[in-house]
Design a protein around this motif. Sequence first.
Motif, PDB file in Angstrom:
ATOM      1  N   GLU A 126      -5.454 -20.322  -5.850  1.00 10.94           N
ATOM      2  CA  GLU A 126      -6.634 -19.740  -4.582  1.00 10.94           C
ATOM      3  C   GLU A 126      -5.955 -18.523  -5.745  1.00 10.94           C
ATOM      4  O   GLU A 126      -4.725 -18.223  -5.712  1.00 10.94           O
ATOM      5  N   CYS A 127      -6.873 -18.095  -5.828  1.00 11.64           N
ATOM      6  CA  CYS A 127      -7.071 -16.685  -6.772  1.00 11.64           C
ATOM      7  C   CYS A 127      -7.037 -14.773  -5.649  1.00 11.64           C
ATOM      8  O   CYS A 127      -8.001 -15.103  -5.564  1.00 11.64           O
ATOM      9  N   PHE A 128      -6.422 -14.384  -6.063  1.00  6.47           N
ATOM     10  CA  PHE A 128      -6.616 -13.287  -5.152  1.00  6.47           C
ATOM     11  C   PHE A 128      -6.611 -11.806  -6.311  1.00  6.47           C
ATOM     12  O   PHE A 128      -5.942 -10.635  -5.746  1.00  6.47           O
ATOM     13  N   PHE A 129      -6.506 -12.025  -6.945  1.00  2.20           N
ATOM     14  CA  PHE A 129      -6.480 -11.006  -7.862  1.00  2.20           C
ATOM     15  C   PHE A 129      -6.662  -9.514  -8.349  1.00  2.20           C
ATOM     16  O   PHE A 129      -6.262  -8.223  -8.292  1.00  2.20           O
ATOM     17  N   GLN A 130      -8.507  -9.559  -7.645  1.00  2.00           N
ATOM     18  CA  GLN A 130      -9.198  -8.462  -7.137  1.00  2.00           C
ATOM     19  C   GLN A 130      -7.959  -7.695  -6.094  1.00  2.00           C
ATOM     20  O   GLN A 130      -8.607  -6.440  -6.167  1.00  2.00           O
ATOM     21  N   TYR A 131      -7.336  -8.142  -4.970  1.00  2.00           N
ATOM     22  CA  TYR A 131      -7.406  -7.753  -4.200  1.00  2.00           C
ATOM     23  C   TYR A 131      -6.053  -6.489  -4.368  1.00  2.00           C
ATOM     24  O   TYR A 131      -5.736  -5.507  -3.636  1.00  2.00           O
ATOM     25  N   LYS A 132      -5.682  -6.816  -5.766  1.00  2.00           N
ATOM     26  CA  LYS A 132      -4.750  -5.540  -6.429  1.00  2.00           C
ATOM     27  C   LYS A 132      -4.681  -4.424  -6.383  1.00  2.00           C
ATOM     28  O   LYS A 132      -4.874  -3.379  -6.421  1.00  2.00           O
ATOM     29  N   TYR A 133      -6.333  -4.391  -6.847  1.00  2.00           N
ATOM     30  CA  TYR A 133      -7.137  -3.058  -7.366  1.00  2.00           C
ATOM     31  C   TYR A 133      -7.425  -2.335  -5.865  1.00  2.00           C
ATOM     32  O   TYR A 133      -7.696  -1.540  -6.251  1.00  2.00           O
ATOM     33  N   TYR A 134      -7.883  -3.308  -4.761  1.00  2.73           N
ATOM     34  CA  TYR A 134      -8.126  -3.353  -4.008  1.00  2.73           C
ATOM     35  C   TYR A 134      -7.503  -2.010  -3.106  1.00  2.73           C
ATOM     36  O   TYR A 134      -7.293  -1.186  -2.456  1.00  2.73           O
ATOM     37  N   SER A 135      -5.547  -2.981  -3.338  1.00  2.93           N
ATOM     38  CA  SER A 135      -4.908  -2.368  -2.688  1.00  2.93           C
ATOM     39  C   SER A 135      -4.539  -0.327  -3.151  1.00  2.93           C
ATOM     40  O   SER A 135      -4.072  -0.231  -2.834  1.00  2.93           O
ATOM     41  N   ILE A 136      -4.933  -0.581  -5.066  1.00  5.53           N
ATOM     42  CA  ILE A 136      -4.526   0.831  -5.870  1.00  5.53           C
ATOM     43  C   ILE A 136      -5.424   1.591  -5.238  1.00  5.53           C
ATOM     44  O   ILE A 136      -5.044   2.519  -4.947  1.00  5.53           O
ATOM     45  N   THR A 137      -6.520   1.335  -5.007  1.00  5.97           N
ATOM     46  CA  THR A 137      -7.281   2.225  -4.720  1.00  5.97           C
ATOM     47  C   THR A 137      -7.427   2.710  -3.022  1.00  5.97           C
ATOM     48  O   THR A 137      -7.613   3.717  -3.007  1.00  5.97           O
ATOM     49  N   SER A 138      -7.018   1.931  -2.529  1.00  7.11           N
ATOM     50  CA  SER A 138      -6.489   2.058  -0.594  1.00  7.11           C
ATOM     51  C   SER A 138      -5.706   3.325  -0.981  1.00  7.11           C
ATOM     52  O   SER A 138      -5.538   4.363  -0.756  1.00  7.11           O
ATOM     53  N   LEU A 139      -4.174   3.100  -2.375  1.00 11.13           N
ATOM     54  CA  LEU A 139      -3.269   3.842  -2.372  1.00 11.13           C
ATOM     55  C   LEU A 139      -4.153   4.842  -2.519  1.00 11.13           C
ATOM     56  O   LEU A 139      -3.772   6.185  -2.108  1.00 11.13           O
ATOM     57  N   ILE A 140      -4.684   5.216  -3.501  1.00 12.67           N
ATOM     58  CA  ILE A 140      -5.158   6.825  -3.906  1.00 12.67           C
ATOM     59  C   ILE A 140      -6.128   6.951  -2.949  1.00 12.67           C
ATOM     60  O   ILE A 140      -6.072   9.246  -3.024  1.00 12.67           O
ATOM     61  N   ASN A 141      -6.473   6.251  -2.411  1.00  8.57           N
ATOM     62  CA  ASN A 141      -7.592   7.407  -1.218  1.00  8.57           C
ATOM     63  C   ASN A 141      -7.293   7.657  -0.039  1.00  8.57           C
ATOM     64  O   ASN A 141      -6.769   8.824   0.242  1.00  8.57           O
ATOM     65  N   VAL A 142      -5.626   7.083   0.501  1.00 14.14           N
ATOM     66  CA  VAL A 142      -4.688   8.055   1.059  1.00 14.14           C
ATOM     67  C   VAL A 142      -4.147   8.731   0.520  1.00 14.14           C
ATOM     68  O   VAL A 142      -3.608   9.776   1.012  1.00 14.14           O
ATOM     69  N   THR A 143      -3.615   9.006  -0.868  1.00 12.59           N
ATOM     70  CA  THR A 143      -3.267  10.355  -1.591  1.00 12.59           C
ATOM     71  C   THR A 143      -3.569  11.304  -1.272  1.00 12.59           C
ATOM     72  O   THR A 143      -3.796  12.267  -0.917  1.00 12.59           O
ATOM     73  N   VAL A 144      -5.418  10.635  -1.220  1.00 12.30           N
ATOM     74  CA  VAL A 144      -6.245  12.232  -1.244  1.00 12.30           C
ATOM     75  C   VAL A 144      -7.210  12.346  -0.713  1.00 12.30           C
ATOM     76  O   VAL A 144      -7.079  13.505   0.073  1.00 12.30           O
ATOM     77  N   SER A 145      -6.839  11.505   0.263  1.00  9.49           N
ATOM     78  CA  SER A 145      -7.115  11.996   1.848  1.00  9.49           C
ATOM     79  C   SER A 145      -5.965  12.824   2.455  1.00  9.49           C
ATOM     80  O   SER A 145      -5.684  14.223   3.145  1.00  9.49           O
ATOM     81  N   PHE A 146      -4.244  12.283   2.116  1.00  8.19           N
ATOM     82  CA  PHE A 146      -3.549  13.437   2.853  1.00  8.19           C
ATOM     83  C   PHE A 146      -3.228  14.554   2.274  1.00  8.19           C
ATOM     84  O   PHE A 146      -3.176  15.847   2.322  1.00  8.19           O
ATOM     85  N   LEU A 147      -3.673  14.492   0.626  1.00  6.44           N
ATOM     86  CA  LEU A 147      -3.795  15.733   0.077  1.00  6.44           C
ATOM     87  C   LEU A 147      -4.859  16.406   0.582  1.00  6.44           C
ATOM     88  O   LEU A 147      -4.714  17.859   0.700  1.00  6.44           O
ATOM     89  N   CYS A 148      -5.899  16.250   1.385  1.00  8.65           N
ATOM     90  CA  CYS A 148      -6.685  17.387   1.667  1.00  8.65           C
ATOM     91  C   CYS A 148      -6.082  18.064   3.291  1.00  8.65           C
ATOM     92  O   CYS A 148      -6.986  18.772   2.511  1.00  8.65           O
ATOM     93  N   PHE A 149      -6.146  17.278   3.258  1.00 11.56           N
ATOM     94  CA  PHE A 149      -5.342  17.289   4.767  1.00 11.56           C
ATOM     95  C   PHE A 149      -4.137  18.422   4.967  1.00 11.56           C
ATOM     96  O   PHE A 149      -4.289  19.694   5.213  1.00 11.56           O
TER      97      PHE A 149
END
Length: 423
Positions: A126-149
């Motif tokens: 069972e492989c979930f390699f794509q979730y690594k990129y989803y996590s990275i994307t979410s981290l970037i989104n959180v960072t961008v949103s926090f910077l906007c705040f």
Amino acid sequence: MIISIIFSLVVALSIFVLLENIGDNILDNYFDKNYFVENQKKKTLTDFKEYISENHIKMGDTKKISQWANKKKYVNLYIYKDNKLIYDHNMDDVDEYTPSQSPVVVLDKELYNIKFSDEVGKVYLECFFQYKYYSITSLINVTVSFLCFVVIMVFFIRRKTRYIKKLERELKILEGGNLDYEITIKGNDELFSLAQGINEMRKSFVEKLESEEKARLANTELITAMSHDLRTPLTALVGYLDIIEYKKYKTEENLKQYIHNSREKAYQIKCLSDKLFEYFIVFNTADDNIELESFNGNELLDQLLSEQIFILEDAGFNFKFQACNEPFKLKVNLISIRRVFDNIFSNISKYADKSEYIKVQYYIEASKLFICIENKINSNLKDVTSTGIGLKTCKKIIKQHKGKVISKSGENIFLVKISLPIT
């Protein structure tokens, strides 16, 4: 500030949701088109085969198998033999080979043959390699949103700090003595209330200074006028007394005349000094310290006005008196009100024309008492001067009673109109 924080949070969350949706759509399209997961699964399977071959691992050596599986963060490993599960990566590590009695429930095409050092088994990944990129994307989104705040909050805070600095500069201008400078008022928050309060305080202070300056000028003018009015009869009095003292008169009739003139000048000085003392007593009494009593308005005014009219009629003046028939109550200080009428009718006795009627009336209008006294000025008294101290005293007394005095002079007519609140 709370509204700014809420607004910044709403904007930051909206940006985060938007970026999440965009990132997920982009990653979904990428993984679907490029068979990313399948390629990664093949590489992982090849890596596992090489690990088994190089380390000569047996099928029941779960510890070594778990060492490899634990390094693969996005992979779940299952090993089967004879359609029975003998290894599950999600289970706790086991020391020995313990086949499961449950049948295999997976598709045949998802199973891969693996040759262990002792036998051949089947592997399911069972492989979930794509979730690594989803996590990275979410981290970037959180960072961008926090910077906007942070950026939005800094924007609001800077606006307020600029306003605070502006108020600080304006306060220094006021401290420098420029009290005419208008404080900038904007917004609808605590700073707005503070600036408005400072501005009202500035206006009150300016009004107080202007009032004090007017009072100072009025007192200066009064003292100047009174000194002149006192000096004239005082000089004459000293002259008459010198004549009497050094016996420079010629006849006994001259002596009697000089004594009579001295007496007249002494009474004139007394009258002026009494008015001066009366003025300072009235103006040094606070408005709140005056003691008021309740009276029947008609009875009080009839008595006060009748007394004054009787005295002046005896001196040859004519009056037209009109009273008010409507009942009302007055709260006044009797001594002060009597002083007002004494001053007004004293001026009438000095300056009014006896050949013309003096009009006196009082009436009720809009819950107020109005007293009007009108007379024609005697045209033969051009040389008579007045300091106006009596009228100033009247205005101050009526003001202490929450009322108002209006005086008008024109076309040889002098009018005094007094308004007082009634109960």
